[in-house]
Design a protein around this motif. Structure first.
Motif, mmCIF file in Angstrom:
data_model
loop_
_atom_site.group_PDB
_atom_site.id
_atom_site.type_symbol
_atom_site.label_atom_id
_atom_site.label_comp_id
_atom_site.label_asym_id
_atom_site.label_seq_id
_atom_site.Cartn_x
_atom_site.Cartn_y
_atom_site.Cartn_z
ATOM 1 N N VAL A 153 -10.399 1.597 -39.646
ATOM 2 C CA VAL A 153 -10.239 0.159 -39.424
ATOM 3 C C VAL A 153 -8.795 -0.099 -39.024
ATOM 4 O O VAL A 153 -7.858 0.295 -39.729
ATOM 5 N N ILE A 154 -8.607 -0.752 -37.867
ATOM 6 C CA ILE A 154 -7.275 -1.134 -37.393
ATOM 7 C C ILE A 154 -7.189 -2.654 -37.424
ATOM 8 O O ILE A 154 -8.008 -3.338 -36.802
ATOM 9 N N LEU A 163 -1.237 0.259 -29.683
ATOM 10 C CA LEU A 163 -2.546 0.175 -30.332
ATOM 11 C C LEU A 163 -3.612 0.836 -29.461
ATOM 12 O O LEU A 163 -4.472 1.576 -29.959
ATOM 13 N N GLY A 164 -3.575 0.563 -28.148
ATOM 14 C CA GLY A 164 -4.564 1.176 -27.250
ATOM 15 C C GLY A 164 -4.513 2.693 -27.310
ATOM 16 O O GLY A 164 -5.553 3.363 -27.376
ATOM 17 N N HIS A 165 -3.312 3.263 -27.315
ATOM 18 C CA HIS A 165 -3.171 4.722 -27.398
ATOM 19 C C HIS A 165 -3.606 5.243 -28.766
ATOM 20 O O HIS A 165 -4.145 6.353 -28.868
ATOM 21 N N GLN A 191 -6.376 -9.270 -26.280
ATOM 22 C CA GLN A 191 -5.221 -8.524 -25.790
ATOM 23 C C GLN A 191 -5.364 -7.033 -26.108
ATOM 24 O O GLN A 191 -5.019 -6.175 -25.282
ATOM 25 N N ALA A 192 -5.882 -6.735 -27.290
ATOM 26 C CA ALA A 192 -6.103 -5.330 -27.659
ATOM 27 C C ALA A 192 -7.123 -4.688 -26.722
ATOM 28 O O ALA A 192 -6.949 -3.535 -26.280
ATOM 29 N N LEU A 193 -8.190 -5.416 -26.413
ATOM 30 C CA LEU A 193 -9.207 -4.886 -25.501
ATOM 31 C C LEU A 193 -8.619 -4.624 -24.121
ATOM 32 O O LEU A 193 -8.872 -3.569 -23.516
ATOM 33 N N ALA A 194 -7.829 -5.565 -23.615
ATOM 34 C CA ALA A 194 -7.256 -5.419 -22.274
ATOM 35 C C ALA A 194 -6.371 -4.181 -22.188
ATOM 36 O O ALA A 194 -6.421 -3.431 -21.193
ATOM 37 N N LYS A 195 -5.564 -3.948 -23.210
ATOM 38 C CA LYS A 195 -4.695 -2.765 -23.205
ATOM 39 C C LYS A 195 -5.514 -1.476 -23.346
ATOM 40 O O LYS A 195 -5.202 -0.455 -22.720
ATOM 41 N N LEU A 196 -6.551 -1.522 -24.149
ATOM 42 C CA LEU A 196 -7.373 -0.328 -24.368
ATOM 43 C C LEU A 196 -8.090 0.104 -23.104
ATOM 44 O O LEU A 196 -8.048 1.273 -22.707
ATOM 45 N N VAL A 197 -8.781 -0.839 -22.452
ATOM 46 C CA VAL A 197 -9.603 -0.460 -21.293
ATOM 47 C C VAL A 197 -8.753 -0.090 -20.090
ATOM 48 O O VAL A 197 -9.264 0.496 -19.120
ATOM 49 N N ALA A 198 -7.448 -0.417 -20.119
ATOM 50 C CA ALA A 198 -6.564 -0.032 -19.019
ATOM 51 C C ALA A 198 -6.185 1.445 -19.085
ATOM 52 O O ALA A 198 -5.664 1.996 -18.106
ATOM 53 N N LEU A 199 -6.452 2.105 -20.211
ATOM 54 C CA LEU A 199 -6.079 3.508 -20.379
ATOM 55 C C LEU A 199 -7.162 4.423 -19.809
ATOM 56 O O LEU A 199 -8.345 4.255 -20.107
ATOM 57 N N PRO A 200 -6.788 5.406 -19.015
ATOM 58 C CA PRO A 200 -7.787 6.336 -18.441
ATOM 59 C C PRO A 200 -8.657 6.998 -19.509
ATOM 60 O O PRO A 200 -9.851 7.239 -19.276
#
Length: 676
Positions: free
Chosen positions: A398-399, A189-191, A215-224
């Motif tokens: 919208v996701i 989802l983050g990608h 959880q979605a936010l945590a994965k998203l902000v971890a991406l460069p």
């Protein structure tokens, strides 16, 4: 198209009203005690007052932007919860609330969210802002549009199915990402979000729960690829959460951008409050002088040169040097000087109050600006229609995360907030939406998962990608899950062999999968006044297993059961055994979706003299028993222990989901009966 939207809305409204009746009958209102009432600053032209309270105990019934009733000594008032920060609660009210009540109680009606949902649904057929094509396409009523794009190597560290999912979401106006447990659904989802940002889209990420959004936010902000958006305040988390928001919460961004305003507000507030105190002191001094003058007129023998007020009194209004001078003046002159001082102080207070109101308004305006400038907004689905600051926001994409758990009316509304794409991410083989009504119409219009509605044959659909490699479970547990629930299509990543380190711990060292067959030695009952089931003996086994695992250094343990009463019984026994909730968490299955633990103990509870329950065995026709069992066992990373009366289910529920599980688990793992 309007006619079709109207038909959808009418169907949803009918189902929602029946569901509300069921909630009123089964739940009733909740009460939450609050204290330490305090009135807050609001803009001068605001039609509302705001009040700060403190909750006397933790409570998960409070909902940000939720409406409830505040009961106090003076009566009751309709209030809106505008901020939740730990036990701190900010309420907004159109009426004045007394601050000296002996007690304050918030009365919460859990069906109010459905009342608000009915209102937004009613507006959809005539709404120009609602993108009906997006909503109808997600529900399979319009053919998806697809525009091929060149892959830019999104997520080089992702597997082929994850990269395929990203590509589908970038190309298709409708996409379903099927994420079985442990397949990296949230990472994917983050990608997907960063890929859509690169295409210039504005994105809403929403879900049924705060936990899923966090959880979605945590994965998203971890991406460069997301770092610049985060640092620029363009990734915004809206709503209540206790999780780390990485500086992306709306409040954090507003506070960061309003540093100067906050400093000025604090200074002006302090100056205004100081002026208020001095005005009060002026009134007290004037009263003393006037009273003394009246007494002097009545007493012909009074000493005329005795000072009426002391120096220390004057220093509460004037500077010390000036106070000494005024002390020597006649009483009439003192009154005039004090009255003049009061008039000046009132002008200062009014000016400060005006500037305080301006600062408060600037803070409110800043929040609206942050939302307007955001490229990604993350919020729960209910927040999207109960938050005033989000009510008019629209997006390109919208996701919906955990889309299979979303009730269909809310999902339809949220999908229509996007103009170009609707993406559903979830797992149709896990828990469906929760509805309380047993009415078949409610289940048809609200309680089905969106995969079932739009892509009932997901393996053959062009708009579905299944993530096919799981990274969570030991291969033996993963293969059990794959064979039972995913037609053997779910593969085990090589890294899952590392779970042997967990499987090596007690209980049953070296065994990742164990079935404890209670063999008719336990009894299933119901608690007084409840239909929920419990089993004293299996509860004791759960606690014993957990204690043994802790002694051998197991890091995280979950005890999962279908029944609320059994969960409460096990929690009680854990406390009696002095086992901390930090090490062992016991919940019902419905409260554990989306989580994982090193070891999972699955207590099935059912046995004689009762018949197998519908939660595990299901009934003829439509049943969610396989979904519940899937969630129960797929939380385990390295060790799964199933406690069950195996022959009881074989005899009383042959061919059912639970019977198939026990047969397969006994064959794949270790069976024992030494815990009677």
């Amino acid at each position: 198209m309007k006619e079709l939207v109207t038909r959808f809305v009418n169907s949803f409204q009918k189902a929602v009203r029946v569901e509300m009746d069921a909630m009123r009958e089964q739940l009733g209102p909740f009460e939450v005690e609050v204290a330490e009432a305090r009135r807050l600053e609001t803009p001068e032209d605001s039609p509302y007052e705001e009040y700060a309270f403190v909750g006397l105990a933790p409570n998960d019934k409070l909902v940000l932007n939720g409406e409830c009733t505040l009961v106090h000594d003076g009566g009751e008032a309709l209030v809106t919860i505008v901020e939740l920060d730990g036990n701190a609660i900010t309420l907004r009210c159109a009426n004045t609330i007394r601050m000296d009540s002996s007690a304050y109680v918030l009365v919460i009606y859990p069906w109010f969210l459905y009342e608000r949902l009915l209102l937004v649904l009613e507006s959809l057929p005539d709404s120009e802002a609602f993108c009906a094509t997006n909503a109808l396409a997600l529900f399979g009523k319009l053919k998806p549009r697809r525009r091929r794009t060149l892959s830019e190597g999104d997520g080089a560290d992702l597997n082929a199915s994850q990269q395929h999912a990203i590509q589908l979401c970038k190309e298709s106006s409708v996409a379903f990402v099927w994420g079985p447990p442990g397949t990296g659904k949230t990472t994917t989802l983050g990608h997907i979000v960063t890929g859509l940002l690169e295409q210039g889209h504005r994105v809403l990420v929403t879900s049924t729960t705060n936990a899923a959004v966090d959880q979605a936010l945590a994965k998203l902000v971890a991406l460069p690829a997301a770092h610049d958006y985060l640092s620029n305040g363009q990734i915004v988390r809206v709503g209540q959460t206790d999780a780390d928001t990485f500086g992306a919460s709306l409040n954090d961004i507003v506070r960061s951008q309003n540093k100067d305003v906050r400093v000025a507000l604090a200074a002006m507030t302090a100056r205004r409050d100081k002026a208020r105190i001095r005005i009060s002191n002026c009134d007290a001094l004037l009263t003393m002088l006037q009273t003394a003058g009246q007494m002097h007129q009545l007493d012909m023998f009074a000493e005329s040169d005795r000072p009426v007020i002391a120096l220390v009194d004057l220093e509460t209004v004037f500077a010390p040097v000036l106070a000494v001078t005024i002390l020597r003046l006649p009483s009439e002159t003192q009154q005039a000087r004090i009255a003049a001082r009061k008039l000046r102080l009132q002008k200062v207070k009014d000016l400060c109050q005006e500037r305080v109101a301006q600062s408060v308004q600037r803070s409110h305006d800043r929040a609206a600006t942050v939302i307007e400038d955001a490229r990604v907004i993350l919020a729960t689905m209910t927040t999207m229609y109960i938050s005033q600051i989000l009510l008019n926001e629209r997006f390109d994409v919208v996701i919906i995360e955990e889309a299979g758990m979303a009730i269909l009316p809310t999902l339809f509304y949220c999908a229509g907030l996007g103009s170009k794409k609707a993406i559903a991410i979830g797992d149709p083989r896990q828990l469906p939406p929760i509805v309380r009504s047993r009415d078949s119409y409610v289940h048809q219009a609200m309680g089905r998962n969106i995969f079932e509605v739009t892509v009932p044959e997901p393996h053959t659909s062009e708009v579905v990608v299944m993530l096919d490699t799981q990274y969570r479970m030991h291969p033996i547990i993963g293969s059990l899950v794959a064979d039972l629930f995913y037609d053997g299509r779910l593969l085990n990543a090589d890294s899952t062999l590392e779970r042997n380190s967990i499987a090596g711990k007690a209980p049953y060292p070296g065994q990742p999968l164990t079935v404890i067959d209670t063999g008719g030695s336990t009894t299933c009952t119901t608690a007084e006044g409840s239909y929920s089931r419990m089993n004293e003996q299996t509860a004791a086994i759960c606690v014993s297993l957990a204690a043994e695992a802790i002694d051998d250094g197991m890091e995280s343990i979950a005890i999962v059961t279908p029944y609320v009463q059994q969960s409460r019984l096990i929690q009680k026994q854990l406390r009696a055994a002095h086992i901390s909730g930090d090490r062992v968490e016991c919940r019902t299955v419905h409260r554990f979706q989306g989580n994982e633990r090193d070891m999972v103990i699955f207590d099935t509870v059912d046995t004689h003299p009762m018949k197998p329950g519908v939660l595990l065995a299901g009934r003829k026709g439509r049943t969610s028993a396989p979904n519940l069992i899937n969630v129960s066992i797929s939380r385990a990373k390295g060790k799964l222990v199933i406690i069950s009366d195996v022959s009881y289910f074989h005899l009383n529920a042959p061919g059912s989901a639970i019977d198939r599980l026990l047969t397969a688990a006994t064959a794949a793992g270790t069976a024992c009966c030494d815990r009677h």
